[in-house]
Design a protein around this motif. Structure first.
Motif, PDB file in Angstrom:
ATOM      1  N   SER A  47      77.892  83.133-167.136  1.00 39.29           N
ATOM      2  CA  SER A  47      78.187  81.725-166.889  1.00 39.29           C
ATOM      3  C   SER A  47      78.803  81.068-168.115  1.00 39.29           C
ATOM      4  CB  SER A  47      76.909  80.981-166.482  1.00 39.29           C
ATOM      5  OG  SER A  47      75.945  81.061-167.518  1.00 39.29           O
ATOM      6  N   ALA A  48      78.962  81.833-169.183  1.00 36.61           N
ATOM      7  CA  ALA A  48      79.522  81.295-170.420  1.00 36.61           C
ATOM      8  C   ALA A  48      80.989  80.905-170.222  1.00 36.61           C
ATOM      9  CB  ALA A  48      79.408  82.325-171.532  1.00 36.61           C
ATOM     10  N   THR A  49      81.408  79.874-170.895  1.00 36.31           N
ATOM     11  CA  THR A  49      82.817  79.463-170.818  1.00 36.31           C
ATOM     12  C   THR A  49      83.711  80.563-171.345  1.00 36.31           C
ATOM     13  OG1 THR A  49      82.221  77.134-171.097  1.00 36.31           O
ATOM     14  CG2 THR A  49      84.486  77.742-171.616  1.00 36.31           C
ATOM     15  N   CYS A  50      83.264  81.262-172.377  1.00 39.62           N
ATOM     16  CA  CYS A  50      84.103  82.254-173.045  1.00 39.62           C
ATOM     17  C   CYS A  50      83.437  83.630-173.115  1.00 39.62           C
ATOM     18  CB  CYS A  50      84.439  81.788-174.457  1.00 39.62           C
ATOM     19  SG  CYS A  50      85.384  80.252-174.516  1.00 39.62           S
ATOM     20  N   PRO A  51      83.318  84.331-171.995  1.00 41.44           N
ATOM     21  CA  PRO A  51      82.865  85.725-172.048  1.00 41.44           C
ATOM     22  C   PRO A  51      84.006  86.599-172.559  1.00 41.44           C
ATOM     23  CG  PRO A  51      83.511  85.185-169.832  1.00 41.44           C
ATOM     24  CD  PRO A  51      83.662  83.920-170.635  1.00 41.44           C
ATOM     25  N   ARG A  52      83.825  87.900-172.579  1.00 34.33           N
ATOM     26  CA  ARG A  52      84.893  88.792-173.042  1.00 34.33           C
ATOM     27  C   ARG A  52      86.050  88.873-172.051  1.00 34.33           C
ATOM     28  NH1 ARG A  52      83.880  92.833-176.571  1.00 34.33           N
ATOM     29  NH2 ARG A  52      86.125  93.191-176.372  1.00 34.33           N
ATOM     30  N   VAL A  53      85.758  88.690-170.763  1.00 33.32           N
ATOM     31  CA  VAL A  53      86.799  88.781-169.731  1.00 33.32           C
ATOM     32  C   VAL A  53      86.678  87.608-168.766  1.00 33.32           C
ATOM     33  CG1 VAL A  53      87.762  90.160-167.841  1.00 33.32           C
ATOM     34  CG2 VAL A  53      86.778  91.308-169.837  1.00 33.32           C
ATOM     35  N   ILE A  54      87.812  86.959-168.465  1.00 32.55           N
ATOM     36  CA  ILE A  54      87.872  85.929-167.437  1.00 32.55           C
ATOM     37  C   ILE A  54      88.868  86.383-166.378  1.00 32.55           C
ATOM     38  CG2 ILE A  54      88.372  83.526-166.884  1.00 32.55           C
ATOM     39  CD1 ILE A  54      87.681  82.827-169.797  1.00 32.55           C
ATOM     40  N   VAL A  55      88.385  86.573-165.160  1.00 33.48           N
ATOM     41  CA  VAL A  55      89.229  87.001-164.048  1.00 33.48           C
ATOM     42  C   VAL A  55      89.632  85.760-163.259  1.00 33.48           C
ATOM     43  CG1 VAL A  55      89.401  88.472-162.016  1.00 33.48           C
ATOM     44  CG2 VAL A  55      87.946  89.173-163.937  1.00 33.48           C
ATOM     45  N   ILE A  56      90.937  85.527-163.153  1.00 34.23           N
ATOM     46  CA  ILE A  56      91.455  84.353-162.447  1.00 34.23           C
ATOM     47  C   ILE A  56      92.079  84.809-161.130  1.00 34.23           C
ATOM     48  CG2 ILE A  56      93.045  82.399-162.527  1.00 34.23           C
ATOM     49  CD1 ILE A  56      92.846  82.543-165.610  1.00 34.23           C
ATOM     50  N   GLY A  57      91.543  84.322-160.016  1.00 37.87           N
ATOM     51  CA  GLY A  57      92.065  84.654-158.703  1.00 37.87           C
ATOM     52  C   GLY A  57      92.933  83.524-158.168  1.00 37.87           C
ATOM     53  N   VAL A  58      94.082  83.889-157.582  1.00 43.37           N
ATOM     54  CA  VAL A  58      95.003  82.896-157.019  1.00 43.37           C
ATOM     55  C   VAL A  58      95.229  83.232-155.548  1.00 43.37           C
ATOM     56  CG1 VAL A  58      97.166  81.648-157.329  1.00 43.37           C
ATOM     57  CG2 VAL A  58      96.113  82.801-159.298  1.00 43.37           C
ATOM     58  N   ARG A  59      94.641  82.440-154.666  1.00 38.10           N
ATOM     59  CA  ARG A  59      94.643  82.727-153.232  1.00 38.10           C
ATOM     60  C   ARG A  59      96.025  82.536-152.608  1.00 38.10           C
ATOM     61  NH1 ARG A  59      93.511  77.399-153.745  1.00 38.10           N
ATOM     62  NH2 ARG A  59      93.812  75.979-151.968  1.00 38.10           N
ATOM     63  N   GLY A  60      96.172  83.024-151.380  1.00 40.76           N
ATOM     64  CA  GLY A  60      97.428  82.936-150.668  1.00 40.76           C
ATOM     65  C   GLY A  60      97.547  81.691-149.804  1.00 40.76           C
ATOM     66  N   ARG A  99      84.469  85.123-163.148  1.00 41.38           N
ATOM     67  CA  ARG A  99      85.694  84.895-162.391  1.00 41.38           C
ATOM     68  C   ARG A  99      85.812  83.429-162.012  1.00 41.38           C
ATOM     69  NH1 ARG A  99      85.353  86.557-156.075  1.00 41.38           N
ATOM     70  NH2 ARG A  99      83.395  85.553-155.536  1.00 41.38           N
ATOM     71  N   THR A 100      87.038  82.987-161.783  1.00 42.81           N
ATOM     72  CA  THR A 100      87.274  81.618-161.367  1.00 42.81           C
ATOM     73  C   THR A 100      88.503  81.570-160.482  1.00 42.81           C
ATOM     74  OG1 THR A 100      87.476  79.332-162.162  1.00 42.81           O
ATOM     75  CG2 THR A 100      88.706  81.002-163.370  1.00 42.81           C
ATOM     76  N   GLY A 101      88.497  80.675-159.494  1.00 43.20           N
ATOM     77  CA  GLY A 101      89.631  80.517-158.591  1.00 43.20           C
ATOM     78  C   GLY A 101      90.535  79.388-159.049  1.00 43.20           C
ATOM     79  N   LEU A 102      91.857  79.647-159.056  1.00 43.31           N
ATOM     80  CA  LEU A 102      92.820  78.622-159.473  1.00 43.31           C
ATOM     81  C   LEU A 102      92.860  77.495-158.456  1.00 43.31           C
ATOM     82  CD1 LEU A 102      95.086  78.000-161.628  1.00 43.31           C
ATOM     83  CD2 LEU A 102      96.683  78.767-159.851  1.00 43.31           C
ATOM     84  N   PHE A 141      92.167  87.996-170.357  1.00 41.91           N
ATOM     85  CA  PHE A 141      92.336  87.480-169.005  1.00 41.91           C
ATOM     86  C   PHE A 141      92.815  88.567-168.052  1.00 41.91           C
ATOM     87  CE2 PHE A 141      93.282  84.046-172.036  1.00 41.91           C
ATOM     88  CZ  PHE A 141      92.271  83.151-171.693  1.00 41.91           C
ATOM     89  N   VAL A 142      92.368  88.461-166.806  1.00 40.85           N
ATOM     90  CA  VAL A 142      92.863  89.285-165.706  1.00 40.85           C
ATOM     91  C   VAL A 142      93.342  88.325-164.630  1.00 40.85           C
ATOM     92  CG1 VAL A 142      92.239  90.904-163.870  1.00 40.85           C
ATOM     93  CG2 VAL A 142      91.325  91.222-166.187  1.00 40.85           C
ATOM     94  N   LEU A 143      94.568  88.524-164.122  1.00 42.34           N
ATOM     95  CA  LEU A 143      95.152  87.653-163.116  1.00 42.34           C
ATOM     96  C   LEU A 143      95.362  88.446-161.832  1.00 42.34           C
ATOM     97  CD1 LEU A 143      97.912  85.923-165.301  1.00 42.34           C
ATOM     98  CD2 LEU A 143      95.500  85.302-165.083  1.00 42.34           C
ATOM     99  N   VAL A 144      94.863  87.919-160.711  1.00 43.60           N
ATOM    100  CA  VAL A 144      94.986  88.596-159.420  1.00 43.60           C
ATOM    101  C   VAL A 144      95.466  87.583-158.390  1.00 43.60           C
ATOM    102  CG1 VAL A 144      93.828  89.981-157.672  1.00 43.60           C
ATOM    103  CG2 VAL A 144      93.033  90.083-160.041  1.00 43.60           C
TER     104      VAL A 144
END
Length: 257
Positions: A47-60, A99-102, A141-144
């Motif tokens: 739940s940390a703002t700044c973990p080692r990886v942030i996965v950002i999902g961008v829906r269709g 992870r977080t959704g755009l 960052f990971v972008l999907v």
């Protein structure tokens, strides 16, 4: 006198053995503790703002929005039905991750597609810039993205884009995955899935070459948008959430991490 010397030597020998045994036991305990800390089997969603990886999902297009959050991402939800791997990546990496959704319209009308897609690209650029400024360089960052979401990400990364994420933050993007990208360009080295035609709005050749090793773009034959063709079997709507595709994409991301 001789008996006393022998007793003293015996006591000294016993003391040395005890010290050696204690040191050896301590070394074993420390080594075991060090190993446990250094190599956790799986990460727990952070739940940390700044973990080692942030996965950002961008829906269709027309996939459900999330809720809450700030200006650029949702507090919960907003991933749509084809971005399940954003969750399995978080639980599959040994690194701390979330992870977080755009947050963006994801519409074809009201607002019309170019406005929706353009807003998504602006929001993604602002989100990555904000997180990149707040978090140290150890956060990656990971972008999907699926469909319009892939278009959004591509415009934030392409070398011919006027709304591109700055190089400082692009360098911290570990992996990118597209599903059914309407800007698909046949022949690019990061393509997967066997799509043999250009998409509805194909990109110029090489504008994503900076990400050749960090990107996988999944596009399958008869996909309406990434192949610009009729799609009676709804390949675009059904193919990308299958277990095989989701697993392949997840494994690619975890390898990059």
């Amino acid at each position: 006198m001789r008996q006393s010397r022998r007793t003293d030597r015996s006591r000294l020998s016993t003391t040395r053995l005890r010290r050696a045994a204690t040191a050896a036991q301590l070394a074993v305990v420390m080594a075991a503790a060090g190993t446990a800390i250094a190599t956790p089997a799986h990460a727990v969603s952070s739940s940390a703002t700044c973990p080692r990886v942030i996965v950002i999902g961008v829906r269709g297009t027309d996939e459900a929005a999330g809720s809450g959050g700030g200006s650029y991402d949702y507090a919960t939800g907003g991933f749509g039905g084809r971005l399940n791997l954003t969750s399995t990546v978080v639980t599959g990496t040994p690194l701390t991750a979330r992870r977080t959704g755009l947050k963006y319209p994801a519409k074809a009308i009201a607002p019309i597609y170019p406005i929706s897609q353009g807003q998504g690209t602006t929001n993604l650029k602002n989100l990555v810039t904000s997180l990149g400024t707040t978090c140290s360089s150890s956060t990656r960052f990971v972008l999907v993205g699926y469909s319009q979401g892939a278009h959004v990400i591509g415009d934030a990364l392409a070398s011919d884009s006027g709304n591109r994420i700055a190089a400082t933050y692009r360098n911290r993007i570990a992996a990118v995955v597209f599903f059914g990208d309407p800007t698909y360009r046949v022949g690019e080295p990061f393509n997967a899935g066997g799509g043999a035609r250009n998409g509805t709005w194909p990109r110029a050749v090489g504008v994503l070459s900076e990400f050749n090793s960090r990107l996988r773009s999944y596009c399958y034959a008869n996909d309406r948008w990434c192949q610009n063709i009729s799609d009676p079997g709804d390949v675009h709507g059904t193919r990308y959430q299958t277990s095989a595709v989701q697993t392949a994409a997840k494994d690619f991301i975890l390898a990059r991490l």
